[in-house]
Design a protein around this motif. Structure first.
Motif, PDB file in Angstrom:
ATOM      1  N   MET A   1       0.841  -1.203   0.000  1.00 52.33           N
ATOM      2  CA  MET A   1       0.000   0.000   0.000  1.00 52.33           C
ATOM      3  C   MET A   1       0.876   1.253   0.000  1.00 52.33           C
ATOM      4  SD  MET A   1      -3.285  -0.890   2.343  1.00 52.33           S
ATOM      5  CE  MET A   1      -4.161   0.512   1.699  1.00 52.33           C
ATOM      6  N   GLY A   2       1.961   1.180   0.778  1.00 48.46           N
ATOM      7  CA  GLY A   2       2.891   2.315   0.838  1.00 48.46           C
ATOM      8  C   GLY A   2       3.559   2.568  -0.496  1.00 48.46           C
TER       9      GLY A   2
ATOM     10  N   ILE B   1       9.553  -9.497 -12.561  1.00 52.06           N
ATOM     11  CA  ILE B   1       8.824 -10.713 -12.966  1.00 52.06           C
ATOM     12  C   ILE B   1       8.896 -11.751 -11.840  1.00 52.06           C
ATOM     13  CG2 ILE B   1       8.897 -12.703 -14.530  1.00 52.06           C
ATOM     14  CD1 ILE B   1       9.696 -10.726 -16.755  1.00 52.06           C
ATOM     15  N   PHE B   2      10.101 -11.942 -11.289  1.00 50.06           N
ATOM     16  CA  PHE B   2      10.274 -12.852 -10.148  1.00 50.06           C
ATOM     17  C   PHE B   2       9.355 -12.447  -8.990  1.00 50.06           C
ATOM     18  CE2 PHE B   2      14.668 -14.308 -11.504  1.00 50.06           C
ATOM     19  CZ  PHE B   2      14.365 -15.654 -11.488  1.00 50.06           C
ATOM     20  N   LEU B   3       9.381 -11.138  -8.678  1.00 48.47           N
ATOM     21  CA  LEU B   3       8.631 -10.655  -7.512  1.00 48.47           C
ATOM     22  C   LEU B   3       7.127 -10.738  -7.721  1.00 48.47           C
ATOM     23  CD1 LEU B   3      10.826  -7.617  -6.444  1.00 48.47           C
ATOM     24  CD2 LEU B   3      10.508  -9.737  -5.210  1.00 48.47           C
ATOM     25  N   LEU B   4       6.671 -10.388  -8.932  1.00 54.84           N
ATOM     26  CA  LEU B   4       5.231 -10.482  -9.213  1.00 54.84           C
ATOM     27  C   LEU B   4       4.764 -11.926  -9.044  1.00 54.84           C
ATOM     28  CD1 LEU B   4       4.947  -8.167 -12.348  1.00 54.84           C
ATOM     29  CD2 LEU B   4       3.981  -7.730 -10.117  1.00 54.84           C
TER      30      LEU B   4
ATOM     31  N   ASN C   1       1.579 -15.396  -5.982  1.00 57.03           N
ATOM     32  CA  ASN C   1       1.485 -16.773  -5.496  1.00 57.03           C
ATOM     33  C   ASN C   1       1.163 -16.794  -4.003  1.00 57.03           C
ATOM     34  OD1 ASN C   1       1.589 -19.512  -5.413  1.00 57.03           O
ATOM     35  ND2 ASN C   1       3.775 -19.691  -5.810  1.00 57.03           N
ATOM     36  N   TRP C   2       1.706 -15.816  -3.277  1.00 59.22           N
ATOM     37  CA  TRP C   2       1.464 -15.716  -1.828  1.00 59.22           C
ATOM     38  C   TRP C   2      -0.004 -15.357  -1.562  1.00 59.22           C
ATOM     39  CZ3 TRP C   2       0.420 -11.169   1.080  1.00 59.22           C
ATOM     40  CH2 TRP C   2       0.483 -11.349   2.479  1.00 59.22           C
ATOM     41  N   SER C   3      -0.529 -14.384  -2.319  1.00 56.96           N
ATOM     42  CA  SER C   3      -1.947 -14.033  -2.182  1.00 56.96           C
ATOM     43  C   SER C   3      -2.401 -13.307  -3.434  1.00 56.96           C
ATOM     44  CB  SER C   3      -2.146 -13.124  -0.977  1.00 56.96           C
ATOM     45  OG  SER C   3      -3.423 -12.545  -1.031  1.00 56.96           O
ATOM     46  N   TRP C   4      -3.444 -13.821  -4.081  1.00 57.02           N
ATOM     47  CA  TRP C   4      -3.871 -13.205  -5.340  1.00 57.02           C
ATOM     48  C   TRP C   4      -4.494 -11.823  -5.131  1.00 57.02           C
ATOM     49  CZ3 TRP C   4      -8.973 -12.014  -5.733  1.00 57.02           C
ATOM     50  CH2 TRP C   4      -9.864 -12.700  -4.898  1.00 57.02           C
TER      51      TRP C   4
ATOM     52  N   MET D   1      -2.835  -4.175  -5.673  1.00 59.21           N
ATOM     53  CA  MET D   1      -1.786  -3.201  -5.356  1.00 59.21           C
ATOM     54  C   MET D   1      -0.614  -3.301  -6.324  1.00 59.21           C
ATOM     55  SD  MET D   1      -2.308  -0.994  -3.195  1.00 59.21           S
ATOM     56  CE  MET D   1      -3.855  -0.644  -2.447  1.00 59.21           C
ATOM     57  N   LEU D   2      -0.271  -4.530  -6.714  1.00 55.83           N
ATOM     58  CA  LEU D   2       0.869  -4.703  -7.627  1.00 55.83           C
ATOM     59  C   LEU D   2       0.587  -4.065  -8.981  1.00 55.83           C
ATOM     60  CD1 LEU D   2       1.989  -8.353  -6.847  1.00 55.83           C
ATOM     61  CD2 LEU D   2       3.332  -6.282  -6.511  1.00 55.83           C
ATOM     62  N   SER D   3      -0.637  -4.211  -9.475  1.00 60.14           N
ATOM     63  CA  SER D   3      -0.953  -3.620 -10.777  1.00 60.14           C
ATOM     64  C   SER D   3      -0.920  -2.092 -10.699  1.00 60.14           C
ATOM     65  CB  SER D   3      -2.309  -4.106 -11.287  1.00 60.14           C
ATOM     66  OG  SER D   3      -3.292  -3.885 -10.305  1.00 60.14           O
ATOM     67  N   LEU D   4      -1.444  -1.531  -9.590  1.00 55.63           N
ATOM     68  CA  LEU D   4      -1.387  -0.079  -9.396  1.00 55.63           C
ATOM     69  C   LEU D   4       0.057   0.394  -9.282  1.00 55.63           C
ATOM     70  CD1 LEU D   4      -4.313   0.355  -6.846  1.00 55.63           C
ATOM     71  CD2 LEU D   4      -4.222   1.323  -9.134  1.00 55.63           C
TER      72      LEU D   4
END
Length: 445
Positions: free
Chosen positions: A254-255, A366-369, A374-377, A382-385
């Motif tokens: 979020m930050g 790519i690795f991080l995404l 995988n951890w939580s869909w 937040m990742l897309s934003l």
């Protein structure tokens, strides 16, 4: 390891000779190439002494430290030209490099803590001694107190480990501690250093007031100390991490999004690049805290990539500052007319900053995404934003500085000199060619 450290120690008296600036820089170049050819085993510590050793994680970060310190000297030519106590400046950078190498190659948790904290002192001297404005004193105090207050509890937790385990060597620490207070004390030092959103206020202040060399070392190496510490320490915190990591991951993601929005309203070049570092590091924190292989290697890759990319952007901002004596985006408009050959470099490094191919940032993200989704869909939102606004502020930085009507109305062209082109090339080439060796990550997996 001793060979490298002793060479640097014996280089310190050399700093006090006259007209020695470029010789020290060339010697550091030579040493970074010698170090590059060290062969590192992928699975264990080697080059071991009583408390110093090196594995593949340390190797990459020590090499990055060498590289950034050499480029700091190349970028700080004004210190040499105007003779701003350049002998002390050289000595300060050499001491900082020695402390960073000792930090990354420590195999003992207490020594790691000791050198981790010591590397703060030369950075503080860089900001206070060679900064531009009177506010640098306040920035130095912010840096010192944020970092020290968060890391003193870590010293207590190191003592707690010694009491429980009778050893502080990394490869002897195989216990899993189920203590909430221990978890928070251990991890806060690294989260402030990264920095995580909510404890990030020292970073923009320190960056804006630091000289170019201070900004480069802060963005290139100091933020990576937190990530490196977390990679090393999380083997002790696995059980607690499975319970509590979601707190820090939520704050980070979020930050990262909020900081990306803050970037879009910055009018100071260095401040914008500093805030973009916070956004990138939020992904690194989340990646490490997934406790997955993909997150582990993705965060490491992104740390190396960000070190080169962010450092290069600070160099570009400094080149504009040296010509216009301002860091304001309102004054540094229309630079395509004033410095046309620098526009290409602005474009290349801004595109790398938003993880465009073929930069190493792309591989890390790519690795991080993969690992975070995988951890939580739910984290996809937040990742897309985060990814979208990362592109938005990089384009904002590029278009506002290069396009538009020139503020001064002067139409003379002032291109960079060879030193500056070399400096930018040495940031960009490793950043975009290292992705060719991306199979190394798959080897580790």
């Amino acid at each position: 390891m001793l060979m490298i450290i002793m060479s640097l120690l014996f280089m310190i008296p050399l700093c006090f000779l006259n007209n020695i600036y470029w010789l020290v820089q060339l010697l550091l170049f030579l040493m970074s190439f010698i170090f590059m050819f060290f062969v590192v085993n992928t699975s264990m510590f080697q080059e071991m002494s009583y408390f110093l050793g090196m594995d593949l994680i340390s190797f990459g970060l020590i090499l990055l430290s060498f590289w950034i310190c050499v480029l700091m000297l190349t970028a700080s030519e004004s210190v040499n030209r105007l003779n701003y106590s350049n002998n002390y400046f050289l000595m300060n950078i050499l001491i900082l490099l020695i402390l960073l190498i000792l930090t990354f190659s420590s195999m003992n948790l207490f020594y790691f803590y000791l050198f981790f904290e010591s590397s703060l002192i030369p950075t503080l001297f860089l900001i206070i001694g060679w900064g531009y404005q009177p506010e640098r004193l306040q920035a130095g105090i912010y840096l010192l107190f944020y970092t020290l207050l968060a890391s003193l509890p870590m010293l207590v937790s190191v003592m707690y480990i010694y009491n429980m385990n009778n050893s502080l060597m990394f490869f002897m620490l195989n216990m899993n501690y189920m203590n909430y207070l221990f978890y928070f004390c251990m991890i806060m030092a690294f989260l402030v250093k990264m920095p995580m959103f909510l404890v990030h206020l020292w970073l923009p202040k320190a960056h804006v007031e630091a000289p170019i060399s201070g900004s480069m070392i802060l963005a290139g190496i100091m933020l990576k100390l937190g990530g490196y510490g977390m990679l090393r320490v999380f083997s002790l915190l696995l059980s607690m991490g499975l319970k509590l990591n979601f707190i820090f991951m939520t704050i980070s993601l979020m930050g990262g999004f909020l900081v990306s929005l803050i970037c879009l309203r910055q009018i100071d070049l260095k401040s914008l690049i500093a805030y973009s570092s916070v956004a990138h590091m939020s992904m690194v924190i989340s990646g490490i805290m997934t406790l997955m292989y993909w997150g582990y290697y993705g965060s490491y890759t992104l740390m190396i990539a960000h070190g080169l990319c962010s450092s290069g952007l600070f160099c570009l901002a400094n080149m504009s500052y040296e010509r216009t004596n301002s860091r304001s985006l309102l004054i540094n408009k229309g630079m395509m007319n004033f410095m046309p050959s620098m526009t290409l470099w602005w474009f290349l490094l801004s595109s790398s900053n938003m993880a465009a191919p073929p930069s190493l940032n792309l591989l890390g993200e790519i690795f991080l995404l993969n690992s975070i989704v995988n951890w939580s869909w739910v984290s996809m939102i937040m990742l897309s934003l985060l990814s979208f606004f990362s592109a938005a502020y990089s384009l904002y930085l590029y278009s506002y500085s290069q396009h538009g009507e020139m503020y001064s109305g002067v139409y003379s062209s002032m291109n960079g000199n060879i030193r500056e082109f070399l400096l930018l090339m040495l940031h960009w080439i490793p950043l975009n060619l290292l992705i060719i060796k991306s199979d190394l990550c798959l080897l580790w997996l």
